[in-house]
Design an enzyme around this catalytic site. Sequence first.
Site, PDB file in Angstrom:
ATOM      1  N   SER A  60       0.833  -1.201   0.000  1.00 36.40           N
ATOM      2  CA  SER A  60       0.000   0.000   0.000  1.00 36.40           C
ATOM      3  C   SER A  60       0.866   1.250   0.000  1.00 36.40           C
ATOM      4  CB  SER A  60      -0.907   0.004   1.238  1.00 36.40           C
ATOM      5  OG  SER A  60      -1.788  -1.098   1.211  1.00 36.40           O
ATOM      6  N   CYS A  62       2.595   4.579   0.752  1.00 39.40           N
ATOM      7  CA  CYS A  62       2.851   5.270   2.025  1.00 39.40           C
ATOM      8  C   CYS A  62       3.915   6.332   1.782  1.00 39.40           C
ATOM      9  CB  CYS A  62       3.308   4.287   3.099  1.00 39.40           C
ATOM     10  SG  CYS A  62       3.661   5.077   4.698  1.00 39.40           S
ATOM     11  N   ASP A 136      -9.689   0.045   8.443  1.00 35.45           N
ATOM     12  CA  ASP A 136      -9.004  -0.345   7.210  1.00 35.45           C
ATOM     13  C   ASP A 136      -9.993  -0.195   6.064  1.00 35.45           C
ATOM     14  OD1 ASP A 136      -7.562  -1.482   5.133  1.00 35.45           O
ATOM     15  OD2 ASP A 136      -6.717  -3.076   6.378  1.00 35.45           O
ATOM     16  N   ARG A 138      -9.144  -0.311   2.715  1.00 33.75           N
ATOM     17  CA  ARG A 138      -8.522  -0.699   1.460  1.00 33.75           C
ATOM     18  C   ARG A 138      -9.386  -1.685   0.660  1.00 33.75           C
ATOM     19  NH1 ARG A 138      -2.653  -2.117   3.837  1.00 33.75           N
ATOM     20  NH2 ARG A 138      -4.030  -2.844   5.518  1.00 33.75           N
TER      21      ARG A 138
END
Length: 461
Positions: A60, A62, A136, A138
């Site tokens: 992911s 970052c 979360d 995602r």
Amino acid sequence: MDEQHSRPLNTALVAGPPSALPTDYGTFTLRSYTFNGITHVAMTLGEPADSEAPLVRMHSECLTGDVLGSHRCDCGDQLTASLEAISSAGTGILLYLRGQEGRGIGLENKLRAYALQDTQGLDTVEANLALGLPEDARDYQAAAHMLTHLGCNRIRLLSSNPAKSDALNQLGIEVVGRLNLQLPDRPENSAYLQSKRSRMNHDVPNGHPDVEHSTGLDVYRTIATNDEVLAQLAQSEDGFIATRSGDAMFVSGTLDRRHLHCIRAAVGAVMVGAGTVVADNPQLTVRAVEGENPVRVILDPRARIPRDSTVLQSGDAPTMWLIGADTQVEGPLAGHVQIVRLPSTSGQRVDPHQVIAVIREHVQGSILVEGGGQTVSEFLSAGALDRLFLTTAPVLIGDGVPGIRFAGSDKMSKALRYPFRRYVFGQDVCTEYVLSAAARKHSAQTPAQLREVQEQEPSIG
């Protein structure tokens, strides 16, 4: 499982042309994939489609960890370790998923969550929820599409998060094994990682300090290979190291005392104040683990410890008796005892920094300040410590010999806050405060070792 992870796949995937990307980990093939308006990247090494189950990292995005080098999270470390693992395997895929900053809440909200963690002491899950956001958010549909396009519907996943493999399995990608990248916690991200393990079901790494009986913690090697000053203290939940009579047998349990002996085995010298010798008559040797005894150092400006003390009578370890510049000691001493004079202080207590300087003239390696509470507190207050291990035991003494005490502040915002890690030793919890910049640097090591977690089938290879 979140609904977004179980929605059927659609065909809104646009693949870009492949290009070469030379890196420190080999030359990867780079390809863009645009899905629902967001462009992601796939990095492939070798021919993963020819592998029965290639290594895959779904990473992911970052900005703070991957680009700016933040130690608040482990994202940058995971990215590097994944590339190393794929390189070692000779083939594999790294999917860099954009739009997933802060577990999908976006960069602005992630920074707002950081602010709540800093000002209100919330953990990473609590901060998201306090903002009215999911813990979360995602969605892994793009990743499933990308893997299908790359011809890899059966994979081994590089992740400590079982929710990722669950999501891929529901989206038609068979995850036959999950490998946990063995990365040590950093002092700055230990609390964050502990929250993910306890609240989001992330794996606890093999050999992590939460595992009982471990004597191979990275911190012992760090102490042994650097010249640090550290302190260790075990106290009750209400902050006492002994009862009012001085009885301290025992505040903490066997595993914590074993941890103490591991520290002793890693240092060049272990120091206690005269009060500890008078009250406890300690041996200050390594007995619970294998290792050499450190030099015993007794901080005793007035030479008040009894002459029949174990440290003066037993030759198990060399002993330095630190006494005042003008203090008189009568009679001969055993051969293992060396009198060392402290600088003249005109009646004031000796400066901890001066004590360290004196010890360093005679002993190499790290120095452990083991007690008592007053001595450790003075070294902490003076800024003389690189590292502090403070164990709290599940016992209430009510009144007794105090542990850590120093002149505090009227404002909570001025309270001392340092990066920390926590170790669980049986019923006791040990907090390691990493106090100095040097200790933080010594602790920032990220070896990329792997532990495999079995999913539906035994993993391949």
